[in-house]
Design an enzyme around this catalytic site. Sequence first.
Site, PDB file in Angstrom:
ATOM      1  N   GLY A 102       5.306   8.349  -2.143  1.00 36.29           N
ATOM      2  CA  GLY A 102       4.447   7.564  -1.268  1.00 36.29           C
ATOM      3  C   GLY A 102       5.037   7.350   0.120  1.00 36.29           C
ATOM      4  CG  ASP A 155       4.284   9.131  -6.848  1.00 27.90           C
ATOM      5  OD1 ASP A 155       3.118   9.043  -7.262  1.00 27.90           O
ATOM      6  OD2 ASP A 155       4.670   8.552  -5.813  1.00 27.90           O
ATOM      7  CG  ASP A 157      10.019 -11.012   4.326  1.00 29.57           C
ATOM      8  OD1 ASP A 157       9.062 -10.535   4.958  1.00 29.57           O
ATOM      9  OD2 ASP A 157       9.996 -11.203   3.095  1.00 29.57           O
ATOM     10  NE  ARG A 194       8.181  -6.724   9.112  1.00 31.10           N
ATOM     11  CZ  ARG A 194       7.416  -6.554   8.041  1.00 31.10           C
ATOM     12  NH1 ARG A 194       7.306  -7.508   7.135  1.00 31.10           N
ATOM     13  NH2 ARG A 194       6.761  -5.421   7.875  1.00 31.10           N
ATOM     14  CG  HIS A 209       7.278 -10.066   0.769  1.00 31.15           C
ATOM     15  ND1 HIS A 209       7.868  -9.916   2.016  1.00 31.15           N
ATOM     16  CD2 HIS A 209       6.457  -8.997   0.628  1.00 31.15           C
ATOM     17  CE1 HIS A 209       7.420  -8.817   2.579  1.00 31.15           C
ATOM     18  NE2 HIS A 209       6.558  -8.232   1.764  1.00 31.15           N
TER      19      HIS A 209
HETATM   20  N1  LIG Z   1       8.228  -5.769  -0.508  1.00 32.91           N
HETATM   21  C1  LIG Z   1       7.944  -5.439   0.729  1.00 32.91           C
HETATM   22  O1  LIG Z   1       8.527  -5.972   1.669  1.00 32.91           O
HETATM   23  C2  LIG Z   1       6.917  -4.405   1.025  1.00 32.91           C
HETATM   24  C3  LIG Z   1       6.088  -3.942   0.042  1.00 32.91           C
HETATM   25  N2  LIG Z   1       5.163  -2.974   0.299  1.00 32.91           N
HETATM   26  C4  LIG Z   1       4.319  -2.523  -0.819  1.00 32.91           C
HETATM   27  O2  LIG Z   1       4.813  -1.309  -1.362  1.00 32.91           O
HETATM   28  C5  LIG Z   1       3.755  -0.636  -2.042  1.00 32.91           C
HETATM   29  C6  LIG Z   1       3.737   0.851  -1.682  1.00 32.91           C
HETATM   30  O3  LIG Z   1       3.405   1.030  -0.343  1.00 32.91           O
HETATM   31  P1  LIG Z   1       3.282   2.523   0.290  1.00 32.91           P
HETATM   32  O4  LIG Z   1       4.428   3.350  -0.120  1.00 32.91           O
HETATM   33  O5  LIG Z   1       2.978   2.355   1.725  1.00 32.91           O
HETATM   34  O6  LIG Z   1       1.976   3.059  -0.488  1.00 32.91           O
HETATM   35  P2  LIG Z   1       1.532   4.577  -0.722  1.00 32.91           P
HETATM   36  O7  LIG Z   1       0.126   4.548  -1.183  1.00 32.91           O
HETATM   37  O8  LIG Z   1       1.869   5.394   0.464  1.00 32.91           O
HETATM   38  O9  LIG Z   1       2.486   5.049  -1.908  1.00 32.91           O
HETATM   39  C7  LIG Z   1       2.411   4.518  -3.182  1.00 32.91           C
HETATM   40  C8  LIG Z   1       2.817   5.580  -4.175  1.00 32.91           C
HETATM   41  O10 LIG Z   1       2.739   5.004  -5.470  1.00 32.91           O
HETATM   42  C9  LIG Z   1       2.306   6.025  -6.334  1.00 32.91           C
HETATM   43  N3  LIG Z   1       1.797   5.460  -7.590  1.00 32.91           N
HETATM   44  C10 LIG Z   1       0.608   4.882  -7.851  1.00 32.91           C
HETATM   45  N4  LIG Z   1       0.551   4.532  -9.152  1.00 32.91           N
HETATM   46  C11 LIG Z   1       1.748   4.884  -9.706  1.00 32.91           C
HETATM   47  C12 LIG Z   1       2.291   4.788 -11.004  1.00 32.91           C
HETATM   48  N5  LIG Z   1       1.616   4.261 -12.022  1.00 32.91           N
HETATM   49  N6  LIG Z   1       3.540   5.249 -11.193  1.00 32.91           N
HETATM   50  C13 LIG Z   1       4.244   5.791 -10.184  1.00 32.91           C
HETATM   51  N7  LIG Z   1       3.769   5.929  -8.945  1.00 32.91           N
HETATM   52  C14 LIG Z   1       2.535   5.473  -8.714  1.00 32.91           C
HETATM   53  C15 LIG Z   1       1.243   6.774  -5.533  1.00 32.91           C
HETATM   54  O11 LIG Z   1       0.998   8.065  -6.104  1.00 32.91           O
HETATM   55  C16 LIG Z   1       1.900   6.827  -4.169  1.00 32.91           C
HETATM   56  O12 LIG Z   1       2.671   7.988  -4.003  1.00 32.91           O
HETATM   57  C17 LIG Z   1       2.474  -1.398  -1.664  1.00 32.91           C
HETATM   58  O13 LIG Z   1       2.115  -2.247  -2.710  1.00 32.91           O
HETATM   59  C18 LIG Z   1       2.898  -2.198  -0.448  1.00 32.91           C
HETATM   60  O14 LIG Z   1       2.110  -3.345  -0.258  1.00 32.91           O
HETATM   61  C19 LIG Z   1       5.057  -2.396   1.535  1.00 32.91           C
HETATM   62  C20 LIG Z   1       5.876  -2.811   2.556  1.00 32.91           C
HETATM   63  C21 LIG Z   1       6.828  -3.870   2.402  1.00 32.91           C
HETATM   64  O1  LIG Z   2       2.329  -6.417   4.863  1.00 40.82           O
HETATM   65  C1  LIG Z   2       2.202  -5.636   3.915  1.00 40.82           C
HETATM   66  O2  LIG Z   2       1.167  -5.453   3.266  1.00 40.82           O
HETATM   67  C2  LIG Z   2       3.407  -4.881   3.497  1.00 40.82           C
HETATM   68  C3  LIG Z   2       4.558  -5.794   3.420  1.00 40.82           C
HETATM   69  O3  LIG Z   2       4.755  -6.483   2.437  1.00 40.82           O
HETATM   70  C4  LIG Z   2       5.336  -6.003   4.639  1.00 40.82           C
HETATM   71  O4  LIG Z   2       5.268  -5.191   5.573  1.00 40.82           O
HETATM   72  O5  LIG Z   2       6.063  -7.001   4.681  1.00 40.82           O
END
Ligand SMILES: NC(=O)C1=CN([C@@H]2O[C@H](COP(=O)(O)OP(=O)(O)OC[C@H]3O[C@@H](n4cnc5c(N)ncnc54)[C@H](O)[C@@H]3O)[C@@H](O)[C@H]2O)C=CC1
Ligand SMILES: O=C([O-])CC(=O)C(=O)O
Length: 344
Positions: free
Chosen positions: A42, A65, A181, A184, A208
């Site tokens: 992802g 994945d 966080d 940032r 978060h």
């Molecule tokens: N904790 C934090 O600070 C942050 C959390 N996030 C979260 O991280 C998550 C991922 O974000 P992105 O990578 O941008 O999304 P994305 O959609 O680009 O990638 C997600 C990946 O998860 C895979 N996936 C879906 N179901 C799955 C499963 N059952 N098993 C394994 N892989 C699976 C998809 O195929 C995809 O490759 C989101 O929920 C987002 O909100 C994003 C930014 C910061």
């Molecule tokens: O804002 C979002 O959805 C993703 C996230 O958790 C972050 O960037 O802190």
Amino acid sequence: MNSMLRSARTLATTASRSSVLRRGYSSESVPDRKVAILGAAGGIGQPLSLLMKLNPLVSNLALYDIANTPGVAADVSHINTRSEVTGYFGDDQLGKALEGADVVIIPAGVPRKPGMTRDDLFNINAGIVKGLCLAIAKYCPHALVNMISNPVNSTVPIAAEVFKKAGTYDEKRLFGVTTLDVVRAKTFYAGKAKVPVAGVNVPVVGGHAGVTILPLFSQATPNANVSEEEIVALTKRTQDGGTEVVEAKAGKGSATLSMAYAGALFADACLKGLNGVPDVVECTFVQSNVTDLPFFASKVRLGKNGVDEVLGLGPLSDFEKEGLEKLKPELLSSIEKGVNFANK
Ligand SMILES: NC(=O)C1=CN([C@@H]2O[C@H](COP(=O)(O)OP(=O)(O)OC[C@H]3O[C@@H](n4cnc5c(N)ncnc54)[C@H](O)[C@@H]3O)[C@@H](O)[C@H]2O)C=CC1
Ligand SMILES: O=C([O-])CC(=O)C(=O)O
């Protein structure tokens, strides 16, 4: 004479060990460690896979994945660093990806689009996280779990409940990744305080999402002359950091590159803790007694078994005390939502 020989031998051993380390190979002082990334293909998963491939503490990198992992794994595997990379793809291969893992990082799940809250992701991501945690309980019950998937305030309690039901829950081994966080808060503070960012530290506590993210700028170092008004603005910008990126990406997802950086920093801290490096402290969302909430992000000392000690909040300004009281109802309801989902 004997003591001279001993010190010469020690020096030789140290020199050969550090040249081994420079070459990036395994050695006595760098134990083998397997890291599994679930959601590796992802937006976060790919750059995170790259950064973990660059980490000399990793000996085995498992990229899992439900789509596209063979390509990502083949690509990353050509980089000439220590770890062996294997791609795993689809449900049938999840067990193999997890077996023997010391650290499992979970960025699997859908990201936000403009206008959505993190909680709007619950319906899809809760099920994804639950399924992955069932597999973790079965195949690597002792791994440290780094939960990135949103809403972290609910996905961490979901994971805890799944592990409890499986009889594998260890509160020292489950972490919500809130490092972004902190990243940032440090960047924004350095900009306002006009100090070099490399030396800046800012604890961020709570959860978060929105107001549950509580940066403690009163404890920021180096101490700088930042006005009350600026602190209010910095706090709001840190709380809205994710939304700032979601809006700038205009429908093409949320933070991926800065999150991969933050996720790699946190995983590195977990590996250092496992390896016995002293005084590794990071803010993270864990089971906690620091407040009356069952999960809370605060500074945590990481050790050989995961959480070594959950550290207290330290002195808060009146503004931060107010923020702390304000965040509690929302954080509690997100935690309960996760617990209820896992138990239904
Ligand atoms: N904790 C934090 O600070 C942050 C959390 N996030 C979260 O991280 C998550 C991922 O974000 P992105 O990578 O941008 O999304 P994305 O959609 O680009 O990638 C997600 C990946 O998860 C895979 N996936 C879906 N179901 C799955 C499963 N059952 N098993 C394994 N892989 C699976 C998809 O195929 C995809 O490759 C989101 O929920 C987002 O909100 C994003 C930014 C910061
Ligand atoms: O804002 C979002 O959805 C993703 C996230 O958790 C972050 O960037 O802190």
